[in-house]
Design a protein around this motif. Structure first.
Motif, PDB file in Angstrom:
ATOM      1  N   PRO A   1    -133.353 -84.966  68.784  1.00 27.81           N
ATOM      2  CA  PRO A   1    -132.989 -84.389  67.472  1.00 27.81           C
ATOM      3  C   PRO A   1    -132.890 -82.869  67.527  1.00 27.81           C
ATOM      4  O   PRO A   1    -132.017 -82.274  66.896  1.00 27.81           O
ATOM      5  CB  PRO A   1    -134.135 -84.846  66.565  1.00 27.81           C
ATOM      6  N   ARG A   2    -133.743 -82.237  68.278  1.00 28.13           N
ATOM      7  CA  ARG A   2    -133.678 -80.768  68.363  1.00 28.13           C
ATOM      8  C   ARG A   2    -132.539 -80.319  69.279  1.00 28.13           C
ATOM      9  O   ARG A   2    -131.746 -79.461  68.934  1.00 28.13           O
ATOM     10  CB  ARG A   2    -135.022 -80.222  68.865  1.00 28.13           C
TER      11      ARG A   2
ATOM     12  N   LYS B   1    -128.946 -80.773  67.999  1.00 27.67           N
ATOM     13  CA  LYS B   1    -128.683 -80.330  66.623  1.00 27.67           C
ATOM     14  C   LYS B   1    -127.351 -79.585  66.488  1.00 27.67           C
ATOM     15  O   LYS B   1    -126.804 -79.492  65.392  1.00 27.67           O
ATOM     16  CB  LYS B   1    -129.835 -79.510  66.077  1.00 27.67           C
TER      17      LYS B   1
ATOM     18  N   TYR C   1    -125.917 -91.843  65.590  1.00 24.28           N
ATOM     19  CA  TYR C   1    -126.958 -91.256  66.440  1.00 24.28           C
ATOM     20  C   TYR C   1    -127.799 -92.307  67.166  1.00 24.28           C
ATOM     21  O   TYR C   1    -128.311 -92.054  68.246  1.00 24.28           O
ATOM     22  CB  TYR C   1    -127.865 -90.330  65.622  1.00 24.28           C
TER      23      TYR C   1
END
Ligand code: FES
Ligand code: FES
Length: 150
Positions: A121-122, A125, A134
């Motif tokens: 997720p990071r 981004k 996703y």
């Protein structure tokens, strides 16, 4: 002043002069590297991701900043025989719906090691999937096979 721009691109040495203010994506596409995707054109989506000296970078990067670097555009989709491991993982997991984000996702993901894959997720981004696919992208990056090979 000589503003010719030299970089190594897909193992070829390129020498060309970008227009003043030209972004790297437009510059590379103008040289025939159409695997560099044209997406939002605003630095928001990451579909245009290329590698500059092994690091992911997006379309708004000024072309002159890549001078003297090794830049690698996405090859887009591939014939199965010549897929990179990340491309094959995306195919196996069926990690795309419309495919708009896939080239950029693959370019960014290709820079990840095993530790980075635990922080998707990071680290993803900057790559937006407008189909919100996703889950299958996460599958691809964890070796999950959602499609049967024929
Ligand atoms: Fe480059 Fe969207 S096209 S970030
Ligand atoms: Fe459509 Fe990601 S698959 S934007």
């Amino acid at each position: 002043m000589d503003r010719r721009h030299e970089l190594y691109c897909q193992r070829e040495e390129i020498s060309a002069e970008p227009f003043p203010g030209q972004c790297l994506r437009t510059f590379l596409r103008g040289l025939g590297f159409f695997g560099v995707k044209k997406g939002c054109d605003q630095g928001d989506c990451g579909a245009c991701t290329v590698h500059i000296d092994g690091k992911p970078s997006i379309c708004l990067t000024p072309a002159f900043r890549a001078a003297g670097t090794r830049s690698l555009p996405s090859r887009g989709w591939c014939a199965t025989a010549s897929c990179t491991p990340v491309q094959q993982a995306f195919l196996d997991a069926q990690a795309f719906q419309c495919g708009f984000c896939a080239a950029g996702m693959i370019m960014t993901a290709a820079t990840f090691d095993a530790q980075a894959r635990e922080d998707l997720p990071r680290l993803l981004k900057g790559n937006l999937c407008r189909c919100t696919g996703y889950h299958s992208i996460d599958d691809a990056l964890h070796g999950v096979v959602n499609a049967r090979r024929t």
